[in-house]
Design a protein around this motif. Structure first.
Motif, PDB file in Angstrom:
ATOM      1  N   ALA A  80       0.366  -1.312   0.495  1.00 57.23           N
ATOM      2  CA  ALA A  80       0.337   0.205   0.259  1.00 57.23           C
ATOM      3  C   ALA A  80       0.573   1.036   0.652  1.00 57.23           C
ATOM      4  CB  ALA A  80      -1.207  -0.145   1.220  1.00 57.23           C
ATOM      5  N   ALA A  81       2.065   1.248   0.691  1.00 57.32           N
ATOM      6  CA  ALA A  81       2.849   2.347   0.396  1.00 57.32           C
ATOM      7  C   ALA A  81       2.871   2.885  -0.806  1.00 57.32           C
ATOM      8  CB  ALA A  81       3.639   2.258   1.585  1.00 57.32           C
ATOM      9  N   ARG A  82       3.507   1.578  -1.198  1.00 56.58           N
ATOM     10  CA  ARG A  82       4.571   1.653  -2.792  1.00 56.58           C
ATOM     11  C   ARG A  82       3.248   2.435  -3.705  1.00 56.58           C
ATOM     12  NH1 ARG A  82       8.000  -1.114  -5.035  1.00 56.58           N
ATOM     13  NH2 ARG A  82       8.410  -2.312  -4.296  1.00 56.58           N
ATOM     14  N   ALA A  83       1.794   1.985  -3.314  1.00 58.97           N
ATOM     15  CA  ALA A  83       0.824   2.094  -4.122  1.00 58.97           C
ATOM     16  C   ALA A  83       0.541   3.449  -3.460  1.00 58.97           C
ATOM     17  CB  ALA A  83      -0.530   1.252  -4.403  1.00 58.97           C
ATOM     18  N   CYS A  84       1.011   4.118  -2.574  1.00 62.50           N
ATOM     19  CA  CYS A  84       0.543   5.685  -2.388  1.00 62.50           C
ATOM     20  C   CYS A  84       1.458   6.234  -3.060  1.00 62.50           C
ATOM     21  CB  CYS A  84       0.402   5.732  -0.836  1.00 62.50           C
ATOM     22  SG  CYS A  84       0.179   7.676   0.280  1.00 62.50           S
ATOM     23  N   ASP A  85       3.105   5.874  -2.532  1.00 65.72           N
ATOM     24  CA  ASP A  85       4.074   6.932  -2.949  1.00 65.72           C
ATOM     25  C   ASP A  85       3.990   6.884  -4.702  1.00 65.72           C
ATOM     26  OD1 ASP A  85       7.205   7.175  -3.464  1.00 65.72           O
ATOM     27  OD2 ASP A  85       7.385   5.870  -4.375  1.00 65.72           O
ATOM     28  N   GLN A  86       3.696   5.940  -4.993  1.00 68.57           N
ATOM     29  CA  GLN A  86       3.389   6.004  -6.873  1.00 68.57           C
ATOM     30  C   GLN A  86       2.539   7.721  -7.264  1.00 68.57           C
ATOM     31  OE1 GLN A  86       2.201   2.167  -7.993  1.00 68.57           O
ATOM     32  NE2 GLN A  86       4.697   1.122  -8.696  1.00 68.57           N
ATOM     33  N   TYR A  87       1.058   7.356  -6.346  1.00 70.85           N
ATOM     34  CA  TYR A  87       0.316   8.044  -6.578  1.00 70.85           C
ATOM     35  C   TYR A  87       0.930   9.491  -6.012  1.00 70.85           C
ATOM     36  CZ  TYR A  87      -3.264  11.159  -4.951  1.00 70.85           C
ATOM     37  OH  TYR A  87      -4.459  12.038  -4.736  1.00 70.85           O
ATOM     38  N   LEU A  88       2.252   9.891  -4.829  1.00 73.15           N
ATOM     39  CA  LEU A  88       2.346  11.329  -5.148  1.00 73.15           C
ATOM     40  C   LEU A  88       3.436  12.089  -5.974  1.00 73.15           C
ATOM     41  CD1 LEU A  88       2.771   9.993  -1.214  1.00 73.15           C
ATOM     42  CD2 LEU A  88       0.557  11.903  -1.624  1.00 73.15           C
ATOM     43  N   MET A  89       4.208  11.115  -5.984  1.00 72.27           N
ATOM     44  CA  MET A  89       5.356  11.130  -6.914  1.00 72.27           C
ATOM     45  C   MET A  89       4.649  11.483  -8.189  1.00 72.27           C
ATOM     46  SD  MET A  89       7.281  11.908  -4.761  1.00 72.27           S
ATOM     47  CE  MET A  89       8.876  11.990  -5.750  1.00 72.27           C
ATOM     48  N   ALA A  90       3.785  10.758  -8.650  1.00 75.78           N
ATOM     49  CA  ALA A  90       2.807  11.118  -9.816  1.00 75.78           C
ATOM     50  C   ALA A  90       2.231  12.466  -9.810  1.00 75.78           C
ATOM     51  CB  ALA A  90       1.870  10.219 -10.290  1.00 75.78           C
ATOM     52  N   THR A  91       1.439  13.144  -8.863  1.00 75.06           N
ATOM     53  CA  THR A  91       0.948  14.237  -8.787  1.00 75.06           C
ATOM     54  C   THR A  91       1.760  15.786  -7.656  1.00 75.06           C
ATOM     55  OG1 THR A  91       1.114  14.509  -5.983  1.00 75.06           O
ATOM     56  CG2 THR A  91      -1.152  12.960  -7.664  1.00 75.06           C
ATOM     57  N   ALA A  92       3.797  15.386  -8.022  1.00 77.27           N
ATOM     58  CA  ALA A  92       4.496  16.286  -8.384  1.00 77.27           C
ATOM     59  C   ALA A  92       5.103  16.626  -8.899  1.00 77.27           C
ATOM     60  CB  ALA A  92       5.107  15.586  -7.041  1.00 77.27           C
ATOM     61  N   ASN A  93       4.805  16.955  -9.913  1.00 83.22           N
ATOM     62  CA  ASN A  93       5.183  17.315 -11.694  1.00 83.22           C
ATOM     63  C   ASN A  93       5.927  16.096 -12.206  1.00 83.22           C
ATOM     64  OD1 ASN A  93       4.546  20.343 -10.800  1.00 83.22           O
ATOM     65  ND2 ASN A  93       5.962  20.456  -9.312  1.00 83.22           N
ATOM     66  N   GLY A  94       4.909  15.121 -12.160  1.00 87.26           N
ATOM     67  CA  GLY A  94       5.774  13.869 -12.905  1.00 87.26           C
ATOM     68  C   GLY A  94       7.030  13.007 -12.136  1.00 87.26           C
TER      69      GLY A  94
END
Length: 496
Positions: free
Chosen positions: A477-491
């Motif tokens: 879940a942390a991996r999925a959350c991290d992917q979501y966060l970094m995808a919203t951080a200007n790519g």
């Protein structure tokens, strides 16, 4: 593979346990340390299989087969055999955030899938794992390692059990700022209040929590989502939320007399016992088993922990009811390797009861018909009937009462330990979620909910399960959350 013939030359050995009668006088862990030289010999028994099923980590016929966190077991077994403990610790921590927990309370599906176990006793994987992490703490190899850089992203984790702690640990390592919310007064979830001290001393949980605090994680106790803080607040104040609130909705008995005083949920009883131990002045002591005939309904590990707790509270007698027949001494043909071995074992609690009262406290194939109370409304007896398990050709089964087997059991404390039905509905309702949002309709590995930026893991997602599955889910879940966060951080590239 340092010792090609190790599994032939050496026999399985396990740590000695403290005397069952003596340990009933305290709440300390029941196992004794395993000498280092013996651990190296046990590590030599590992075959370094070409296909190591021990760390495969999948479900087979409803049970875990191999290690769900995919521990690199043959690698650290070999390193322990060679005396290279620090390297073994590095390998272990690559996959498992909390070996000091799993090494104590995991049922070790890795050992059930060990190749040696096809014909001989399995490698003592669990004991070696525990020895590695404890040596790491003793030698000072485990020190706070806060991330060098922060991403500027904030994550709220709801629940501080193994899934929540694993999520928090992974996200913190990735540089996100993590706050963990726990409704109880101490961090740890079921690690703190669901597992008794003699299996997992609370100093071990607190040691890990202190380390995580030193690495930058914030813990907030006595805070319940839906009561002290709302889901809307979390979503507005944090960039993402991970729900790891567990499956704490306890299953109940629907029988006559259930409302009698002295009929309690097992988890409430275990929690009260631990609170009393940690803080004798203010702990809850009204659920004590002292001087009482105790009956535990439910044949699982939680029931066994209730037996051990009642013994330490000086109960007059204790019996544990299970609806299934006694397990066989060896694997049945329909339970082949590498499935988890469903065989008879004598757990720590049963050894203690046997030493105290001269018999195993378990009674098999039994059903409770009704609970009888006295004039004051307190439980005084249980009425039961023996059951026969009838199998159909397709493998399904039903239970049939055996005529003439009715019996009355005296009891002043009855503990219901028949499992958990899922997450408490009040949290789901408050958050605007339903199990179908993240469990039934989700593909494996999908930790999203129907709410943007909200993820779910652990028993809350998959239902009542093992600590290793909880850690695995927290990491994923942390991996999925991290992917979501970094995808919203200007790519930006993901951090985990």
């Amino acid at each position: 593979m340092g010792k090609p013939t190790g599994f032939i030359e050496y026999k399985r050995e396990e740590p000695q346990e403290r005397n069952p009668l003596a340990r009933l006088n305290d709440w300390e862990e029941y196992q004794l340390p395993f000498p280092e030289e013996k651990l190296q010999v046990q590590g030599a028994r590992c075959m370094d299989c070409g296909t190591p099923f021990c760390h495969a980590g999948f479900e087979l016929n409803g049970s875990a087969s191999g290690c769900p966190v995919h521990n690199l077991i043959p690698e650290w077994n070999d390193l322990v055999y060679r005396g290279r403990w620090k390297e073994a610790l590095d390998r272990l921590l690559k996959t498992n955030n909390f070996p000091e927990f799993t090494g104590r309370v995991c049922p070790a599906p890795c050992e059930g899938a060990c190749t040696v176990a096809i014909h001989d006793p399995a490698v003592t994987i669990k004991n070696i794992e525990l020895a590695i992490i404890e040596k790491g703490f003793a030698e000072g190899w485990i020190v706070p390692r806060p991330p060098r850089l922060r991403t500027g992203k904030k994550v709220a984790v709801v629940g501080s059990g193994p899934a929540g702690l694993a999520s928090a640990d992974q996200l913190n390592k990735a540089g996100h700022s993590v706050t963990v919310f726990e409704r109880a007064d101490r961090i740890g979830g079921l690690l703190m209040y669901g597992i008794p001290n003699m299996k997992l001393e609370k100093r071990v949980v607190e040691r890990r929590v202190r380390l995580m605090e030193q690495e930058g994680i914030t813990f907030v106790t006595n805070t319940e989502v839906g009561k002290d803080i709302t889901m809307d607040q979390l979503r507005s104040e944090y960039d993402a939320v991970i729900l790891c609130a567990g499956a704490q909705q306890q299953r109940d008995l629907v029988i006559e007399g259930r409302e009698s005083a002295g009929v309690e949920y097992a988890m409430d009883y275990l929690t009260a016992a631990t609170k009393q131990l940690l803080n004798p002045q203010t702990g809850e002591s009204n659920l004590s088993a002292e001087g009482k005939d105790v009956i535990v309904i439910g044949g699982g590990d939680t029931g066994a922990d209730c037996v051990a707790t009642a013994l330490r509270q000086r109960c007059r007698s204790v019996v544990q009811f299970g609806k299934h027949p006694r397990l066989p001494d060896k694997r049945r043909p329909d339970n082949p390797w590498p499935e988890y071995p469903h065989v008879f074992t004598l757990d720590y609690a049963y050894k203690e009861a046997e030493a105290k009262f001269g018999r195993d406290p378990r009674r098999y194939s039994i059903a409770t018909r009704k609970i009888v109370s006295d004039a004051q409304g307190r439980v005084k007896a249980l009425h039961t009937v023996d059951m026969e398990k009838i199998y159909a050709p397709d493998g399904s089964y039903t239970f049939r009462e055996i005529p003439g087997s009715e019996r009355i059991w005296p009891a002043q404390l009855v503990l219901i330990a028949i499992g958990f039905a899922g997450t408490e509905e009040k949290l789901l309702s408050h958050a605007g979620l339903a199990h179908t949002n993240f469990k039934v309709n989700s593909a494996y590995g999908d930790y999203r909910t129907n709410l943007e930026g909200v993820f779910v893991a652990g028993d809350m997602r998959r239902g009542q399960s093992l600590i290793v599955w909880a850690i695995h889910e927290g990491r994923e879940a942390a991996r999925a959350c991290d992917q979501y966060l970094m995808a919203t951080a200007n790519g930006a590239e993901k951090a985990i």
